[in-house]
Design a protein around this motif. Structure first.
Motif, PDB file in Angstrom:
ATOM      1  N   ALA A   1      39.306  29.274  41.592  1.00  0.00           N
ATOM      2  CA  ALA A   1      38.903  29.703  40.248  1.00  0.00           C
ATOM      3  C   ALA A   1      40.046  30.465  39.570  1.00  0.00           C
ATOM      4  O   ALA A   1      40.840  31.126  40.230  1.00  0.00           O
ATOM      5  CB  ALA A   1      37.663  30.583  40.318  1.00  0.00           C
ATOM      6  N   ASP A   2      40.106  30.370  38.246  1.00  0.00           N
ATOM      7  CA  ASP A   2      41.083  31.133  37.472  1.00  0.00           C
ATOM      8  C   ASP A   2      40.390  32.392  36.964  1.00  0.00           C
ATOM      9  O   ASP A   2      39.580  32.342  36.043  1.00  0.00           O
ATOM     10  CB  ASP A   2      41.610  30.309  36.289  1.00  0.00           C
ATOM     11  CG  ASP A   2      42.702  31.044  35.514  1.00  0.00           C
ATOM     12  OD1 ASP A   2      42.967  32.236  35.795  1.00  0.00           O
ATOM     13  OD2 ASP A   2      43.292  30.416  34.606  1.00  0.00           O
ATOM     14  N   LEU A   3      40.695  33.513  37.602  1.00  0.00           N
ATOM     15  CA  LEU A   3      40.147  34.812  37.232  1.00  0.00           C
ATOM     16  C   LEU A   3      41.254  35.722  36.712  1.00  0.00           C
ATOM     17  O   LEU A   3      41.117  36.941  36.704  1.00  0.00           O
ATOM     18  CB  LEU A   3      39.463  35.453  38.439  1.00  0.00           C
ATOM     19  CG  LEU A   3      38.180  34.757  38.910  1.00  0.00           C
ATOM     20  CD1 LEU A   3      37.987  34.913  40.401  1.00  0.00           C
ATOM     21  CD2 LEU A   3      36.991  35.292  38.149  1.00  0.00           C
ATOM     22  N   SER A   4      42.346  35.123  36.267  1.00  0.00           N
ATOM     23  CA  SER A   4      43.469  35.928  35.806  1.00  0.00           C
ATOM     24  C   SER A   4      43.043  36.757  34.593  1.00  0.00           C
ATOM     25  O   SER A   4      42.374  36.277  33.694  1.00  0.00           O
ATOM     26  CB  SER A   4      44.670  35.044  35.465  1.00  0.00           C
ATOM     27  OG  SER A   4      44.331  34.085  34.480  1.00  0.00           O
ATOM     28  N   GLY A   5      43.395  38.034  34.643  1.00  0.00           N
ATOM     29  CA  GLY A   5      43.066  38.939  33.553  1.00  0.00           C
ATOM     30  C   GLY A   5      41.594  39.284  33.430  1.00  0.00           C
ATOM     31  O   GLY A   5      41.187  39.944  32.480  1.00  0.00           O
ATOM     32  N   ALA A   6      40.774  38.864  34.387  1.00  0.00           N
ATOM     33  CA  ALA A   6      39.334  39.138  34.325  1.00  0.00           C
ATOM     34  C   ALA A   6      39.045  40.592  34.690  1.00  0.00           C
ATOM     35  O   ALA A   6      39.777  41.222  35.448  1.00  0.00           O
ATOM     36  CB  ALA A   6      38.576  38.208  35.270  1.00  0.00           C
ATOM     37  N   ASP A   7      37.956  41.126  34.135  1.00  0.00           N
ATOM     38  CA  ASP A   7      37.493  42.465  34.481  1.00  0.00           C
ATOM     39  C   ASP A   7      36.430  42.330  35.559  1.00  0.00           C
ATOM     40  O   ASP A   7      35.310  41.898  35.285  1.00  0.00           O
ATOM     41  CB  ASP A   7      36.911  43.165  33.247  1.00  0.00           C
ATOM     42  CG  ASP A   7      36.469  44.601  33.541  1.00  0.00           C
ATOM     43  OD1 ASP A   7      36.519  45.026  34.718  1.00  0.00           O
ATOM     44  OD2 ASP A   7      36.065  45.299  32.584  1.00  0.00           O
ATOM     45  N   LEU A   8      36.804  42.669  36.781  1.00  0.00           N
ATOM     46  CA  LEU A   8      35.896  42.609  37.929  1.00  0.00           C
ATOM     47  C   LEU A   8      35.658  44.018  38.474  1.00  0.00           C
ATOM     48  O   LEU A   8      35.289  44.188  39.626  1.00  0.00           O
ATOM     49  CB  LEU A   8      36.475  41.703  39.014  1.00  0.00           C
ATOM     50  CG  LEU A   8      36.485  40.214  38.674  1.00  0.00           C
ATOM     51  CD1 LEU A   8      37.623  39.497  39.375  1.00  0.00           C
ATOM     52  CD2 LEU A   8      35.163  39.574  39.013  1.00  0.00           C
TER      53      LEU A   8
END
Length: 148
Positions: free
Chosen positions: A62-69
């Motif tokens: 999955a592309d979670l780049s720059g995501a707020d987790l």
């Protein structure tokens, strides 16, 4: 909960949902319950997943780049090959998560919980590991840690 993706499709956000290859970039999924969901190959670039329940979810590739987790529950999640570069994983629970071959370049893991996390071959260059709990985490010679 229903969300319209950037691709114009409507997605149902619920536990065990099949969201494989979904385009949910920039989506507001804060607090969502996606426990055990299939998000393999999904585009979640820049999405807000803060305080979301992603435990046991399949986020491989999955592309979670720059995501707020931040404060998300990713315990037992499959993050093999996921792009988490520049993601905010502060105070996230990554216990028993599989991060093999994942890129966490520039990610924030401040106070993240990484107990028994698989970091083999993970790229952690430029990652903020301040106060991260790495007890029992596994890595190997191919794991790239931040300098210092």
């Amino acid at each position: 909960m229903k969300v319209t993706g950037t691709d114009g499709k409507e997605y149902t956000i619920e536990p065990r949902a099949n969201l494989s290859e979904a385009d949910l970039s920039e989506a507001d999924l804060s607090g969502a319950n996606l426990k055990g969901a299939d998000l393999s190959g999904a585009n979640l670039k820049g999405a807000d997943l803060s305080k979301a329940n992603l435990s046991e979810a399949d986020l491989s590739e999955a592309d979670l780049s720059g995501a707020d987790l931040s404060e998300a529950d990713l315990s037992g999640a499959n993050l093999k090959g996921a792009d988490l570069s520049e993601a905010d994983l502060s105070k996230a629970n990554l216990e028993d998560a599989d991060l093999r071959w994942a890129s966490l370049r520039g990610a924030n893991l401040y106070r993240a919980y990484l107990i028994r996390t698989d970091l083999r071959e993970a790229n952690l260059s430029d990652t903020n590991l301040s106060d991260a709990n790495l007890s029992g985490a596994v890595w190997n010679g191919e794991t790239v840690f931040p300098k210092g």
